[in-house]
Scaffold this motif. Sequence first.
Motif, short mmCIF file in Angstrom:
data_model
loop_
_atom_site.label_atom_id
_atom_site.label_comp_id
_atom_site.label_asym_id
_atom_site.label_seq_id
_atom_site.Cartn_x
_atom_site.Cartn_y
_atom_site.Cartn_z
N GLU A 1 -35.01 3.81 7.93
CA GLU A 1 -34.71 5.13 8.44
C GLU A 1 -33.75 5.86 7.51
N ARG A 2 -33.71 7.17 7.68
CA ARG A 2 -32.76 7.97 6.90
C ARG A 2 -31.39 7.86 7.57
N LEU A 3 -30.48 7.18 6.91
CA LEU A 3 -29.16 6.97 7.48
C LEU A 3 -28.34 8.24 7.41
N GLN A 4 -27.52 8.46 8.42
CA GLN A 4 -26.73 9.67 8.51
C GLN A 4 -25.64 9.69 7.43
N PRO A 5 -25.38 10.87 6.86
CA PRO A 5 -24.26 10.98 5.90
C PRO A 5 -22.96 10.48 6.53
N GLY A 6 -22.21 9.75 5.76
CA GLY A 6 -20.97 9.17 6.26
C GLY A 6 -21.13 7.75 6.77
N THR A 7 -22.39 7.27 6.89
CA THR A 7 -22.62 5.89 7.32
C THR A 7 -22.04 4.93 6.29
N ARG A 8 -21.23 3.99 6.76
CA ARG A 8 -20.61 3.01 5.87
C ARG A 8 -21.42 1.73 5.88
N LEU A 9 -21.94 1.35 4.73
CA LEU A 9 -22.72 0.12 4.60
C LEU A 9 -21.89 -0.94 3.89
N GLU A 10 -21.86 -2.14 4.45
CA GLU A 10 -21.24 -3.28 3.78
C GLU A 10 -22.35 -4.24 3.39
N ILE A 11 -22.53 -4.44 2.11
CA ILE A 11 -23.62 -5.26 1.58
C ILE A 11 -23.02 -6.51 0.94
N SER A 12 -23.60 -7.66 1.27
CA SER A 12 -23.07 -8.95 0.79
C SER A 12 -24.11 -9.69 -0.04
N ILE A 13 -23.61 -10.46 -0.99
CA ILE A 13 -24.44 -11.44 -1.69
C ILE A 13 -23.91 -12.82 -1.32
N LEU A 14 -24.82 -13.70 -0.87
CA LEU A 14 -24.46 -15.05 -0.46
C LEU A 14 -25.04 -16.05 -1.44
N GLY A 15 -24.28 -17.11 -1.72
CA GLY A 15 -24.83 -18.21 -2.49
C GLY A 15 -25.86 -18.96 -1.67
N ALA A 16 -26.76 -19.65 -2.34
CA ALA A 16 -27.81 -20.40 -1.64
C ALA A 16 -28.34 -21.49 -2.54
N ASP A 17 -28.80 -22.59 -1.92
CA ASP A 17 -29.59 -23.57 -2.65
C ASP A 17 -31.05 -23.32 -2.32
N GLN A 18 -31.94 -24.09 -2.90
CA GLN A 18 -33.37 -23.83 -2.69
C GLN A 18 -33.77 -24.02 -1.23
N GLN A 19 -33.19 -25.00 -0.54
CA GLN A 19 -33.54 -25.25 0.85
C GLN A 19 -33.15 -24.07 1.74
N PHE A 20 -31.94 -23.56 1.56
CA PHE A 20 -31.49 -22.41 2.35
C PHE A 20 -32.32 -21.17 2.00
N PHE A 21 -32.62 -20.98 0.72
CA PHE A 21 -33.48 -19.88 0.26
C PHE A 21 -34.83 -19.93 0.95
#
Length: 307
Positions: free
Chosen positions: A220-240
Amino acid sequence: MLIKKIVWRRLIIALPVVLPFSSCEDVIEVNLLEPETRLVVNGIVRVDMAEEFVDVQIRVKESSIFFEENTITQLESAVILIGQANEEDPFDLNFGTSVLVETNPGSGIYVPSYIPGTDTDDRIRTEFLNENTEFFLVIEHKGNRYAAQTLFSPTVPIDGITQGNETLFNQEETEVVVTFTDIPEQENYYVFDFGFGNFLEVNDEFTDGQQFTFSYFYDERLQPGTRLEISILGADQQFFNYIDLLLEQTENNGGVFQTPAATVRGNIFDVTGLDNVNIFDNVQRPNDFALGYFAVVQEFKQTIIIE
């Protein structure tokens, strides 16, 4: 590398339909088979290495019948064993212990025991974590013992996040552009958390050691001012692989870690009665397992404000 937009697939249960013909007054009752109740464990522990202690929160529920929410449950006991993996001697089990207790009665959330001003402090310090740090989760629930095993999975920081103006399928989407740099000469796996229950798994099969940029599209088109917190997580092949299966079989109904699909088997096994601490795959009992997953992963975050 193929980067795909997450599509949540709705599970539809087909039921016979009773049509109101004037010449027929019989009512057909359909009895759904009651599925087996399973323990559901949300054991994804996200680690901020800048903090002194690991933020351990193990959440437990029980699966329910069709159309009903999973219910919070309580454990008889819960403990995490922590040590350094010894490849030369896999039977070297010199581990420390972190006893878990429920934060509030009836919450179903378990954290390391800690009583300020006393000797009771089972919190796990981040300074001891590295890629060889091994964790075992052992829990008791309704007379059954469950166990899971995992190694700490480091990751890399996000280099940058920007807002794009492209669309993928329709004009109502919001694009964010993410850049990160892969660790060279290693087989690496990553899981991105885009919020709102949206996840994406990425590997470095074709980008080893390179800086990599990709686009992710919100539905969807997010409203101006929307705060997004984006994360990168470590993973092994099994979790992936586990995340990949969840994204194929679950819909956006609270997040893939909140309501694991009944057909996706994680790494938490019923080991009741087993006396070999090195058995965690239940070779002779393939159907004895809890839903969910236990992993201890490093996390980096960045935020962006939608314009």
